[in-house]
Design a protein around this motif. Structure first.
Motif, PDB file in Angstrom:
ATOM      1  N   VAL A 155      37.607  34.925  43.829  1.00  0.00           N
ATOM      2  CA  VAL A 155      38.873  34.339  44.274  1.00  0.00           C
ATOM      3  C   VAL A 155      38.652  33.920  45.726  1.00  0.00           C
ATOM      4  CG1 VAL A 155      41.334  34.716  44.661  1.00  0.00           C
ATOM      5  CG2 VAL A 155      40.200  35.859  42.748  1.00  0.00           C
ATOM      6  N   GLY A 156      38.352  32.656  45.913  1.00  0.00           N
ATOM      7  CA  GLY A 156      38.014  32.201  47.259  1.00  0.00           C
ATOM      8  C   GLY A 156      36.756  32.892  47.733  1.00  0.00           C
ATOM      9  N   GLU A 157      36.818  33.520  48.898  1.00  0.00           N
ATOM     10  CA  GLU A 157      35.665  34.231  49.447  1.00  0.00           C
ATOM     11  C   GLU A 157      35.646  35.702  49.058  1.00  0.00           C
ATOM     12  OE1 GLU A 157      35.324  33.583  53.620  1.00  0.00           O
ATOM     13  OE2 GLU A 157      35.190  31.410  53.408  1.00  0.00           O
ATOM     14  N   THR A 158      36.590  36.141  48.236  1.00  0.00           N
ATOM     15  CA  THR A 158      36.627  37.530  47.794  1.00  0.00           C
ATOM     16  C   THR A 158      36.244  37.606  46.323  1.00  0.00           C
ATOM     17  OG1 THR A 158      38.947  37.455  47.130  1.00  0.00           O
ATOM     18  CG2 THR A 158      38.489  38.032  49.416  1.00  0.00           C
ATOM     19  N   ALA A 159      36.151  38.822  45.813  1.00  0.00           N
ATOM     20  CA  ALA A 159      35.896  39.048  44.394  1.00  0.00           C
ATOM     21  C   ALA A 159      36.851  40.132  43.913  1.00  0.00           C
ATOM     22  CB  ALA A 159      34.464  39.479  44.167  1.00  0.00           C
ATOM     23  N   ILE A 160      37.350  39.981  42.700  1.00  0.00           N
ATOM     24  CA  ILE A 160      38.197  41.002  42.089  1.00  0.00           C
ATOM     25  C   ILE A 160      37.400  41.629  40.955  1.00  0.00           C
ATOM     26  CG2 ILE A 160      40.319  41.515  40.834  1.00  0.00           C
ATOM     27  CD1 ILE A 160      41.645  39.261  42.394  1.00  0.00           C
ATOM     28  N   LEU A 161      37.148  42.932  41.056  1.00  0.00           N
ATOM     29  CA  LEU A 161      36.389  43.675  40.050  1.00  0.00           C
ATOM     30  C   LEU A 161      37.366  44.533  39.260  1.00  0.00           C
ATOM     31  CD1 LEU A 161      33.432  44.832  42.310  1.00  0.00           C
ATOM     32  CD2 LEU A 161      33.631  42.730  40.947  1.00  0.00           C
ATOM     33  N   THR A 162      37.274  44.473  37.929  1.00  0.00           N
ATOM     34  CA  THR A 162      38.147  45.258  37.062  1.00  0.00           C
ATOM     35  C   THR A 162      37.314  46.299  36.338  1.00  0.00           C
ATOM     36  OG1 THR A 162      39.492  43.280  36.730  1.00  0.00           O
ATOM     37  CG2 THR A 162      39.873  45.112  35.235  1.00  0.00           C
ATOM     38  N   SER A 163      37.795  47.544  36.354  1.00  0.00           N
ATOM     39  CA  SER A 163      37.103  48.650  35.692  1.00  0.00           C
ATOM     40  C   SER A 163      38.110  49.536  34.993  1.00  0.00           C
ATOM     41  CB  SER A 163      36.330  49.504  36.709  1.00  0.00           C
ATOM     42  OG  SER A 163      35.357  48.737  37.356  1.00  0.00           O
ATOM     43  N   MET A 164      37.635  50.266  33.974  1.00  0.00           N
ATOM     44  CA  MET A 164      38.465  51.225  33.257  1.00  0.00           C
ATOM     45  C   MET A 164      37.739  52.567  33.224  1.00  0.00           C
ATOM     46  SD  MET A 164      39.773  48.910  30.076  1.00  0.00           S
ATOM     47  CE  MET A 164      41.030  50.082  29.593  1.00  0.00           C
ATOM     48  N   PRO A 165      38.477  53.670  33.205  1.00  0.00           N
ATOM     49  CA  PRO A 165      37.812  54.974  33.075  1.00  0.00           C
ATOM     50  C   PRO A 165      37.077  55.047  31.743  1.00  0.00           C
ATOM     51  CG  PRO A 165      40.103  55.246  33.737  1.00  0.00           C
ATOM     52  CD  PRO A 165      39.912  53.809  33.356  1.00  0.00           C
ATOM     53  N   ARG A 166      35.920  55.678  31.758  1.00  0.00           N
ATOM     54  CA  ARG A 166      35.165  55.875  30.517  1.00  0.00           C
ATOM     55  C   ARG A 166      35.821  56.956  29.689  1.00  0.00           C
ATOM     56  NH1 ARG A 166      28.876  55.274  32.278  1.00  0.00           N
ATOM     57  NH2 ARG A 166      29.104  53.134  32.927  1.00  0.00           N
ATOM     58  N   SER A 167      35.822  56.763  28.400  1.00  0.00           N
ATOM     59  CA  SER A 167      36.433  57.747  27.486  1.00  0.00           C
ATOM     60  C   SER A 167      35.513  58.905  27.243  1.00  0.00           C
ATOM     61  CB  SER A 167      36.751  57.108  26.152  1.00  0.00           C
ATOM     62  OG  SER A 167      37.442  55.912  26.330  1.00  0.00           O
TER      63      SER A 167
END
Length: 65
Positions: free
Chosen positions: A53-65
């Motif tokens: 997103v522009g000069e940034t990054a959005i990282l998405t994570s979920m807890p492992r089951s």
């Protein structure tokens, strides 16, 4: 989950977060407060996505089951 540096550790400690979205800014600032406390038990996260997103990054994570 949107939250402050005080709210996030409480949600994590009680396993109330089902998704993490971290915004990464490419700036080196030196010392600061950590989002994940080094004294807390490790959380296993699975990265589920990432996008620039522009000069940034959005990282998405979920807890492992």
């Amino acid at each position: 989950m949107n939250g402050s540096i005080q709210l996030v550790p409480t949600l994590v400690a009680h396993n109330l977060a089902d998704e993490y979205r971290l915004t990464v800014f490419p700036v080196v600032l030196g010392a600061g407060r950590r989002l994940f406390d080094t004294t807390a038990a490790p959380i296993g996260l699975q990265m589920t996505g990432g996008r620039p997103v522009g000069e940034t990054a959005i990282l998405t994570s979920m807890p492992r089951s």
